[in-house]
Each structure stands twice: as structure tokens, then as C-alpha cells.
Design an enzyme around this catalytic site. Sequence first.
Site, short mmCIF file in Angstrom:
data_model
loop_
_atom_site.label_atom_id
_atom_site.label_comp_id
_atom_site.label_asym_id
_atom_site.label_seq_id
_atom_site.Cartn_x
_atom_site.Cartn_y
_atom_site.Cartn_z
N LYS A 1 0.96 14.39 0.67
CA LYS A 1 -0.40 14.84 0.35
C LYS A 1 -0.41 16.25 0.25
CE LYS A 1 -2.14 10.72 3.03
NZ LYS A 1 -2.97 9.89 2.13
N HIS B 1 0.75 -1.24 -0.06
CA HIS B 1 -0.10 0.02 0.17
C HIS B 1 0.82 1.36 0.09
CE1 HIS B 1 -3.98 -1.89 0.80
NE2 HIS B 1 -3.29 -3.00 1.40
N THR C 1 -8.58 6.85 -1.87
CA THR C 1 -9.66 6.09 -2.21
C THR C 1 -10.75 7.54 -1.77
OG1 THR C 1 -9.53 5.37 0.37
CG2 THR C 1 -9.46 3.70 -1.62
N LYS D 1 -14.53 8.59 -3.55
CA LYS D 1 -15.83 8.78 -2.75
C LYS D 1 -16.39 10.33 -3.43
CE LYS D 1 -13.91 6.15 0.74
NZ LYS D 1 -13.05 6.14 1.77
N ARG E 1 -5.36 12.00 6.04
CA ARG E 1 -4.44 12.18 6.93
C ARG E 1 -3.50 13.24 6.69
NH1 ARG E 1 -3.18 8.08 10.92
NH2 ARG E 1 -1.56 9.45 11.33
C1 26V Z 1 2.44 2.45 8.38
C2 26V Z 1 2.52 2.11 9.60
C3 26V Z 1 4.07 2.33 10.20
C4 26V Z 1 4.23 2.39 11.50
C5 26V Z 1 3.45 1.78 12.47
C6 26V Z 1 1.98 1.91 12.18
C7 26V Z 1 1.56 2.04 10.52
C8 26V Z 1 0.39 2.04 9.98
C9 26V Z 1 0.37 1.96 8.60
C10 26V Z 1 1.30 2.13 7.83
C11 26V Z 1 1.18 2.24 6.31
C12 26V Z 1 0.03 2.75 5.76
C13 26V Z 1 -0.20 2.79 4.37
C14 26V Z 1 -1.39 3.26 3.79
O1 26V Z 1 -2.61 3.64 4.49
N1 26V Z 1 -1.60 3.35 2.45
C15 26V Z 1 -2.74 3.89 1.68
O2 26V Z 1 -3.32 2.62 1.29
C16 26V Z 1 -4.36 3.02 0.82
C17 26V Z 1 -5.44 1.85 0.51
O3 26V Z 1 -4.59 1.10 -0.59
C18 26V Z 1 -4.24 3.94 -0.48
O4 26V Z 1 -5.37 4.38 -0.91
C19 26V Z 1 -3.27 5.02 -0.16
O5 26V Z 1 -2.93 5.87 -1.19
C20 26V Z 1 -2.26 4.68 0.61
O6 26V Z 1 -1.41 6.05 1.16
#
Ligand code: 26V
Length: 819
Positions: free
Chosen positions: A566, A369, A668, A672, A561
Site C-alpha cells: 500500500k 480478494h 474501497t 469513500k 491497513r
Molecule cells: C488474510 C488472512 C491470512 C491470515 C489470517 C487472517 C487473514 C485475514 C484476511 C486475509 C485476507 C485479506 C484480504 C483483503 O482484505 N482483501 C481486500 O479486500 C477488499 C475488498 O474486496 C479490497 O478492496 C482490497 O483491495 C483487498 O486488499
Amino acid sequence: MSKVTNPDLPLPAPRANDAQGLAASILEKLTYEVGKDTIVARPHDWLRAISLAVRDRIIDNWMESTRRTYEDGSKRVYYLSLEFLIGRLLRDSISNLELMEEINEALEQMGVSLVEIAQLEPDAALGNGGLGRLAACFMESLATVDVPAYGYGIRYVNGLFRQEIADGWQVELPENWLAHGNPWEFHRRESTYEINFGGKVDIIEEGGKEPRYEWKPSERMIAEAYDTPVVGWRAKRVNTLRLWSADPIDPILLDKFNAGDHIGALEESTKAETLTRVLYPADANEAGQELRLRQEYFFSSASLQDILRRHVEQFGDLSLLPEKVAIHMNDTHPSIAVVELMRLLIDIHGVEFDTAWDLTTRTFAYTNHTLLPEALESWPVPLFERLFPRHMQLVYAINAKILLSARKEAGTDDDAIRQISLIDEGGQRRVRMGNLAFLGSHSVNGVSALHTELMKDTVFYNLHRLHPDRINNKTNGITPRRWLKECNPGLTGLIRESIGDAFLDDTEKLQALNDLAEDSSFQERFAEIKYQNKVKLSNLVGERLGTRIDPAAMFDIQIKRIHEYKRQLLNIIEAIALYDQIRSHPEMEWVPRVKLFAGKAAPSYHNAKLIIKLANDVARVINNDPAVRGLLKIVFIPNYNVSTAEVMIPAADLSEQISTAGMEASGTGNMKFALNGALTIGTLDGANVEMRDWVGEENMVIFGLTAEEVEKARADGHNPRQIIESSKELSQALSAIASGVFSHDDPGRYTDLIGGLYDHDWFMVAADFDAFAAAQREVDTIWNDRTLWNVKAIRNTARMGWFSSDRTIREYARDIWRA
Ligand code: 26V
């Protein structure tokens, strides 16, 4: 007593679904479950009673679905995710059961308003953002398209923090979503598994045979299941979301207690309870925490033990695992599951190593992701080894096998081998979870066409060369139930009246609206619904912030976020430039705009928090300047969550999707907004690229550097200072921020933030500024021709049907899970 199974016993008769039956049920729940008389019942009591009555209707379908899967012997899909950003469930459940009218009628008889009661339900905010919300949309679509599936995750006691804004700064407070209990979940005290950490590994040699390895852990705890039924559209199927909670092991507690070690017993409980207390906020600084790795293992191990138990009970034979089980990893967060499955197969079930690896890789699949380097997980070898000594051995064994076979491939030089290895040997040795997820899976997918191509060229360059068929694309989607039908009943009603109900089961049928885009009476009704949605949002802003905004102005919204890539900063700087323009040219006809922002910053992400403060500082100055009153307003809505999004998205005229190209995996929110008839101003990033293909270039406003151009500018070392100095508007806006125009109390507050733009401008804010400002003026021009605007808005709704998560899930089921 052991389990009693008797398939001959019939399921109980389903509950009545008419208004009378529902009213009786709700009263019964209020009396016998909540224990309240109607004369003293409070709104929260009604919420619980209604939820329980609705839940009964879900259960009827749940039992039926579970039996059907069992009897068919169908393959089950298991979606492992550390995040499920569900939001509220009451309205969603009623709507998917198609009981909205009946419930409303039942409640009317009792003088209770569903709209008011439903608002009391807390959001289940068990996720950070896109990745977590996608998991929630997927759960709903899995049930809708009739795939037998389980979601597995953690039942965090505190979901993502609650955001308050104090003096313009973000303040984080704990979110206690379980304070009033959770009517949707079932605590399964009998579904428990032991989860171990630490200790050592004994090698047991038995004459002539392969040695056995026995893990002697030093810490043990219990994972307990909580099940929430997930209803698909028209209740075709109900699947299960199983969330794990950590508990101490009772006999250990008892031993300690009896031995007089009361403190020891207490520590044992605290240790377990701490494990599932908080969701980690996505942030580089939060990564690498031991507790996070423990969470990842805890839920992976519990889920795998559960999966294997269910499989063995029904099919007996582990060699059938890949035919009957698909396990999906939502990002690398569950990737230790690959090693855990190997351990369970080899150490517990006596499967031979190569066979175990074959079963494992045929069972797992992985979605990536993000390409952000700081988000790619890796764990220090010493930490990994201390917590999981047996898994460390297996990682080495898997690595040896992989590197040996990779060396035989033509073109794998030492550098390629270094990149492929599960162990990063540069500096402190680390276990690479991305490589583990990739190598442990038969499918690795990206979440938009562009992101998937970039994966091949960057993070997984060498792994892709080794396994050229493994990487594939599955462009994200959103559930049209929550993100159109429920959040925008006005628009849904108009569409049903105009083109019939078919789009409710197949969103691509929205295409029929294309024929109405030029119809002036349809345009008027479409615009009137948008206006009413804007009135609703204006009321929310008035209530929460005391700020008055005019629903006749253009609502320009950026919600997500807060992150530098972004580029909320780009948007704020452009607002300042516009403010400047309006002040210097009061004679011109400016388009009245309200720029709305919302989003949380990770607590330790300094610049992101500073950007929130800047938005609030700029809002204070602009909103109080009589020179622009009525023409420009800035609003930052605190505590962005799913429920707030449900009000903001239907009220948007303009959707800001302006990430630095190449950095947003998909997005996403972009989908929406467009589905709800907003125009997008955006870069060619993530799924914006495919949205342009579907809705047509002329119905979006695209600007800025492409991913390729960004890469080239970075490689060639672009000169942001020169860019800034050659743009009068930009340099004035930046000087204003840097010199303290918006921060008289602390003039140096933004010196470093703005200094970064002159210095390196990693996110191309300066590089894209002029293009962005020009694109905004183009937006103004379209707005001034309201018919043209409405035509484009309608075409957005008409052509976004492909972005339904039903389509995405069908692709996963067909290409990856073969379910
Ligand atoms: C990374 C970490 C690292 C530290 C601990 C907690 C934590 C939690 C999540 C993440 C990675 C987040 C990645 C993410 O949310 N990616 C998003 O995924 C969406 C669904 O595929 C996508 O639409 C977004 O563009 C993308 O940023």
C-alpha cells in the site's frame, strides 16, 4: 415443549414512530430494561435505552421480512464471512428507519444529546480491513435492495486489537467491545449445533450396499447463535446477521464434574471459549495456525447445519437446494464449507457422491480478494487430516474426480494437473483452499476489472482454462448511507437542496450535480462544507493528540491497513523530500499541507510496524521545525477504525491510493473519499482504474507504473540502486532516513528498511518515486486555483454513484445468486 407454529396468529401492532411515542419508549426501556431512574441514569444507560427503543422499531420490520420470505418461498442468500467490520449501529439504524428527526425531538425533551450518546457506542470491529468492511456494506445493501439474506460469521469476544502509539511504536491491546453488553444482538439459546474435531472414521459395510462412513470425533463442542438484525435503507427489509459463539457441551461437563474431574471440566470450557475469543489479524505469519483452521470449520459447519435445517424444514427436498439456497464464500476463509456440505449430504442425508457434488457446486460461489501469494490459504495435510479425518477422505475423492475429468481436456499436461490439484505436492503436502473454493463453486469473482483479469493470468491460470466461464467480475461498492448520508450530513443537505432527494435511493442520480460544478455559489457552499468537516477533524486531532492543525491547509490523507504494497513508505519519503525542498527554498510559495495517516499493522509484521514508527519519527522532526511551521505537518492518528474513518473521509481534500499497480485487488476507501469530494492521487490499480473511467482522467491525478510495467520490471530484474542514484531528491531523503536524521536515539533503526529499497525494491517505491513527487506538485498547482479544485471535487461526488454497493449487490443477485 416442541416448537409451536401458528401462522394465523397476527404480528403485534407496530410501535409508535412519532417523537412522543419514541420518548415514552426510551423512558420505558430506561426504567424496565436498564433499571435506572432518570435522576441517576448515566450516559451508557441512555445509550442502552435508546438502542433498545430503536431496536423495537427494527424488529417490527424484521418479523415482517422473515414472514414474507417464508411465505413467498423465495431463494435465500447466505453470506459466509469470517469478518464483518460493522462499526457503530445506532446512528445507522435510526437513519435507515428515517427516525432521525423524531428521535432528536424526543431526546431534546429529555435533555439528552444524541450526538454525545452515540459516540459512546463501541465499534464492532470484527474485521481487519477491506474484506470485512465490504461484508458490512453488503449486509446493508442486501437489505436495501430487498434480497432475503443471512450473514454468517463468528462472534469474537475480542475484535481487532486496539492500537496505541507509545513513543511512536504501535502497541496492541485487547478490544473489549462487549464490556457494556451488546443491545443489538439476540442470543438464540435454542439454535445450537454440535461441532466436532479429530478422532477417526469407521467404515460400515452392509452386505451388497455402498459402504457408509462414520466419523467418530474425539472433540465435541456447541455453536450457539447470536442474531443481529440489519436494516436496509428506508427499512424496506431487515435481514439477519447470525454470529456463532463456541460453548462446551453441558452433558460432557456434567459427566466430568460428577466423576470428580473438575480440572477436566474447566479445560473443556476453556477450549470452547478460546475458539471464538479472537479475530486473527491478516498477516502471513498468523496464517497456518491450527486455531484459525478450527475457527474456519467451526463457523462453516454451524452455518451449513443451520442452512440445511431451514431448507429441509421448509422445502423437504434436498434436490431443490441450488434453487432455494445460494451460499457465498467471502474469500477462501469459509472454503472448508464445500467439503462440509459434501459430508452432510453424503454421510447424514444419504445422498450419492456425484449428486452431492452437483448440488454443492450449484449452491456455492466464491469471491477472491487478493492475489498476494502469502494470503492464499493452504493447510498442511497432516494437520487437516488430524482435525478432519472424514473431510480429508472427501478431499481426496473430490480431487480424484476432478483430476480424472481434467486429464480428458485437451491441453492439460502434467504441469497443469499439478496446478489444478487440491493438494500441493511440492514440499510439505498441503490442501489448497483457493482451488477448493474455485472447484466447489459455479462462480468465482474478482472485485475490480483489473483484479479479475489478473486472476485469470496468475493464481487461477490453469483452473480458468479448465472452466473459462467461471471467473467473472463484480467491482466492489460502498454503502452511500454510512459513507455519505450519515458521515457527511452537511454535504447531504446541500445535495438535497440542490438536486432533490432522488439520489438517496439511486446514487447515480448524483450526476445531476455536474450541472452545478461550474456554479460559483454552489462551489462556495460545497467548499464551506468541506471546511467545516476539516474543522471537526482538526478538533479530533487536537483532542486525541494535542496537535494543532489548520483547517485552511490541504488535508492529504492515507488511511488503511499498513502494508508494504500500500506504500505508506512512498508517501512518507515524499513528505521528507518536500520538507527538504521547503527548507532549501523558503522563498517559494508552498502549498500548506497536513499529511494525515492512520492504520493498524499486523502484530507480527515487522516492516509495517517500523513504517508506523517512521511516520511518527518524521512527524516529530517536521512538526517541531520552525522552518516549515504552517507549511507542512504530519499526523498519525492512533487506533484507526470505522468511526475514525467516518470523521476523516469527509474532511479530506486529497485521497492517497498509491499501491504498487497490480497488488490492490480493489480498494474501497478510494471510493469513500471520492464520493465525499476528495481528489485522488493514485496508481492505475484496483478500482482506481474504473474510478478514472467514471470521474474522468482530468479529475484525478494518476501516476506511476502500470500493472503490466510492474510485472515486466520484476521479470527483467530492474535496478533500484541506479534509479535511486539518478534521483537527487530520492537519494537525499533515503540517506536522511538511513543515517538516523529521524532516529538519533537509534541511528540504525531504518537501515534494513531502506536497504530493501536499494536491494530489490519489490514494491517499486524507488521506481515510482519521481512520478509520485511530480504528481504531488501537480496537485499543488490545482490547489492554487481553488475554483478549479472545487470543480474537480464536485465532479468526483457527481460521478461516483455507480460505486454504490447497491449496484454491486444487484449484480451479484442477477449473475451469481439468481435471487
Ligand atoms: C488474510 C488472512 C491470512 C491470515 C489470517 C487472517 C487473514 C485475514 C484476511 C486475509 C485476507 C485479506 C484480504 C483483503 O482484505 N482483501 C481486500 O479486500 C477488499 C475488498 O474486496 C479490497 O478492496 C482490497 O483491495 C483487498 O486488499
